[in-house]
Design an enzyme around this catalytic site. Structure first.
Site, short mmCIF file in Angstrom:
data_model
loop_
_atom_site.label_atom_id
_atom_site.label_comp_id
_atom_site.label_asym_id
_atom_site.label_seq_id
_atom_site.Cartn_x
_atom_site.Cartn_y
_atom_site.Cartn_z
N GLU A 123 5.67 13.13 12.57
CA GLU A 123 6.72 14.32 13.32
C GLU A 123 6.41 14.16 14.78
O GLU A 123 5.35 14.85 15.48
CB GLU A 123 5.64 15.60 12.72
N HIS B 67 -1.95 18.18 11.70
CA HIS B 67 -0.80 18.75 12.06
C HIS B 67 -0.74 19.04 13.55
O HIS B 67 -1.93 19.43 14.18
CB HIS B 67 -0.18 20.05 11.41
P1 PGA Z 1 10.06 22.22 11.64
O1 PGA Z 1 8.67 22.06 11.60
O2 PGA Z 1 10.90 21.86 10.64
O3 PGA Z 1 10.30 23.67 12.28
O4 PGA Z 1 10.38 21.29 12.85
C1 PGA Z 1 8.33 20.70 10.92
C2 PGA Z 1 6.64 20.53 10.90
O5 PGA Z 1 5.87 21.14 11.74
O6 PGA Z 1 6.04 20.32 9.73
#
Ligand code: PGA
Length: 230
Positions: A157, A88
């Site tokens: 992401e 992440h």
């Molecule tokens: P968010 O985070 O939905 O608050 O943008 C997503 C994540 O970091 O998995």
């Protein structure tokens, strides 16, 4: 579709318990083919029962040992946890997890037969350089990662879309997912970054999106289940 909730450093053991009770009620209406994952903080891990999988947001690549402040396989085994998030962007950035460390963690948990949600994503300055720069950056995050692993799920992401309220556009998600799907031999690919009830349908309708990883909008069980049942 896959719907994954990443609580990050939110919720307590007690509030997670309450969340799970309410979630179970809501999930009675879930399509059987959809899959739900919940990643609570480590203190709230438990062997909860329901139509979902509990995973850990992180763990140390060891069975046990002298790693102050970390949890290892022994602590996960206690609750039957066999799913982990790796790579992440918050861990890469705030915890200085290098690609090398993410790859070492990946191989350890792969050997333990864990289901791995492996996260990749580019910062804004790379996105601004254009698509080629984005793909180069993203593909470098597969260095040392066995993309042939059958329990691999990838989550794309974009860092600039995480927690900002500004999701990537349909066009950005669509072109990036198309290219990534090829690179990962069609493994399940989630989108994450400001996914919420207002944009869930639009995002899950994009070709190449197999599900979503949700942070902020997953903290409220009402909001998360609305997305799962959308
Ligand atoms: P968010 O985070 O939905 O608050 O943008 C997503 C994540 O970091 O998995």
């Amino acid at each position: 579709m896959i719907y994954a909730a990443n609580f990050k450093t939110n919720h307590t053991r007690k509030s997670t318990e309450n969340y799970i009770v309410e979630l179970n009620e809501k999930l009675r209406a879930k399509h059987p083919e959809d899959k739900v994952y919940i990643f609570p903080p480590a203190t709230a891990l438990n062997d909860y029962e329901g139509d979902f999988t509990i995973g850990t947001q992180n763990a140390y690549a060891a069975h046990n040992g002298a790693y102050t402040g970390e949890i290892g396989l022994e602590q996960l085994d206690e609750f039957g946890i066999k799913t982990i998030l790796i790579g992440h962007s918050e861990r890469r950035e705030y915890m200085a997890e290098t690609q090398e460390k993410a790859a070492a963690k990946f191989s350890f948990f792969q050997k333990q037969d864990f289901e791995i949600i492996y996260c990749i994503g580019e910062p804004l300055e790379i996105r601004e350089k254009g698509f080629e720069a984005v793909m180069q950056y993203l593909l470098a995050q597969f260095e040392g990662i066995d993309i042939g692993y059958d329990k691999l799920i990838v989550a794309y992401e974009p860092i600039w879309a995480i927690g900002t309220g500004r999701s990537a556009t349909v066009e950005e998600i669509s072109t990036t997912h198309r290219a990534l799907k090829k690179a990962i031999n069609d493994k399940p690919l989630l989108y994450g970054g400001s996914v919420k009830p207002a944009n869930i349908k639009e995002i899950t309708s994009i070709a190449g999106v197999d599900g979503v990883l949700v942070g902020s909008a997953s903290l409220d069980v009402e909001s998360f289940s609305q997305m799962v049942l959308s």
